[in-house]
Design an enzyme around this catalytic site. Sequence first.
Site, PDB file in Angstrom:
ATOM      1  CG  ASP A 100      -7.857   4.122  -1.230  1.00 12.84           C
ATOM      2  OD1 ASP A 100      -7.579   3.826  -0.063  1.00 12.84           O
ATOM      3  OD2 ASP A 100      -7.013   4.449  -2.076  1.00 12.84           O
TER       4      ASP A 100
ATOM      5  CG  HIS B 249      -1.879   1.090   1.269  1.00  8.14           C
ATOM      6  ND1 HIS B 249      -1.570   2.341   1.751  1.00  8.14           N
ATOM      7  CD2 HIS B 249      -3.155   1.151   0.826  1.00  8.14           C
ATOM      8  CE1 HIS B 249      -2.628   3.122   1.601  1.00  8.14           C
ATOM      9  NE2 HIS B 249      -3.603   2.428   1.045  1.00  8.14           N
TER      10      HIS B 249
HETATM   11  C1  1DF Z   1      -4.900   9.293   1.362  1.00 16.53           C
HETATM   12  C2  1DF Z   1      -5.141   8.255   0.475  1.00 16.53           C
HETATM   13  C3  1DF Z   1      -4.336   9.033   2.614  1.00 16.53           C
HETATM   14  C4  1DF Z   1      -4.831   6.970   0.828  1.00 16.53           C
HETATM   15  C5  1DF Z   1      -4.039   7.735   2.961  1.00 16.53           C
HETATM   16  O1  1DF Z   1      -3.486   7.389   4.160  1.00 16.53           O
HETATM   17  C6  1DF Z   1      -4.280   6.686   2.092  1.00 16.53           C
HETATM   18  C7  1DF Z   1      -5.207  10.654   0.965  1.00 16.53           C
HETATM   19  C8  1DF Z   1      -3.143   8.394   5.095  1.00 16.53           C
HETATM   20  O2  1DF Z   1      -5.993  10.838   0.016  1.00 16.53           O
HETATM   21  O3  1DF Z   1      -4.675  11.571   1.589  1.00 16.53           O
HETATM   22  O4  1DF Z   1      -3.995   5.455   2.455  1.00 16.53           O
HETATM   23  N1  1DF Z   1      -5.006   5.975  -0.166  1.00 16.53           N
HETATM   24  O5  1DF Z   1      -4.896   4.788   0.049  1.00 16.53           O
HETATM   25  O6  1DF Z   1      -5.202   6.372  -1.338  1.00 16.53           O
HETATM   26 MN    MN Z   2      -5.553   3.052   0.343  1.00 18.55          MN
END
Ligand code: 1DF
Ligand code: MN
Length: 343
Positions: A306, A180
Amino acid sequence: MSERPYLRIATEEAFCPPDLFDRYRRIVADGSLDDPGFVTQWRYYLESDSARAAFVREALVDLESRRLADMDAAGIDQAIIALTSPGVQAMERADAVAYARYANDVLADAVRAHPDRYHGLTAVAPQDPEAAAAEIERGHELGFKGVIVHSHTANAYMSDPKYWPILEACEALGTPLYMHPNTPSKGMVGPLIESGLDGAIWGFAIETASHLLKILVAGALDRFPGLKIAVGHCGEAIPFWLYRLDHMHGAIVRANRYPDVKPLERKISEYVRENFWITTSGMPWPPAIEFCQRVLGVDRVLYAMDYPYQYVPEEVPMTESIDASPEVLRMLFQTNAEALFGL
Ligand code: 1DF
Ligand code: MN
């Protein structure tokens, strides 16, 4: 859940125990972590009064009615849930090992309470690879369906063989490793932060894709050829690059240009096609999904939402508007996830 001839299983969904916010607040305040991407990201999510940050804070910690209602509203039948990025990878080693166990116990309770809606992934502390391998086995016994790592750990990468006990444990159990995103490590994040490009908009993808390529180029999949790797965000753009990766890696190796870049048993594109499964998290965009299905095969692409970072219910029908047969839609939303994660 009546008319649709398949279940919708979302495969990259985040949670955290409520006290993770206090841990992160302390890490941001005490400066113990040399990781500007973490500080920028979590200052925002911990402190912002924007509607989006407030929603994320509330939804991350809810494993009960709010999450289930949001899943129902978007038509999501099941979620594969994992500790949010960067999990325990921002913590000191001993704290990280203990907190991973605690977070896994919290998630296991929720999965036990809602076995028809939730599955879990095991959180690990790469800071202690042997403890991580033991936790992977414990997670397997708890019924978790894979393992999650959030890219770099305090700027270190799993191309270093000292982390390979984690890969070895995943391969031995046949359990997928979900790589991830994390914010880019300190050596690459600076120019991105000043333009607001460090996070999910772009930095996540280049960080995570670079990490995966470092693992491949290090020969880790020659050592662990059965390792299954799940990658979000349409493979963090790696599928788009396969031709050039093969061409340039071949050229570099033939020229013996870098002392540590050795020939591999397979082409980079072969590792990606044979060892990777990709999910559509954050990328409900038909041209990108169709391209990935064409390049990797329709059995290698899985749906993800997500949640809560990109909770946009309209993205479900957008994803479903790909040019695909009913059978391929069923693979995308249900059966590929069942096969990969052993649901
Ligand atoms: C965000 C996106 C933040 C994901 C995340 O963890 C995250 C974001 C703090 O949009 O700021 O895991 N993601 O998986 O796309
Ligand atoms: Mn994610």
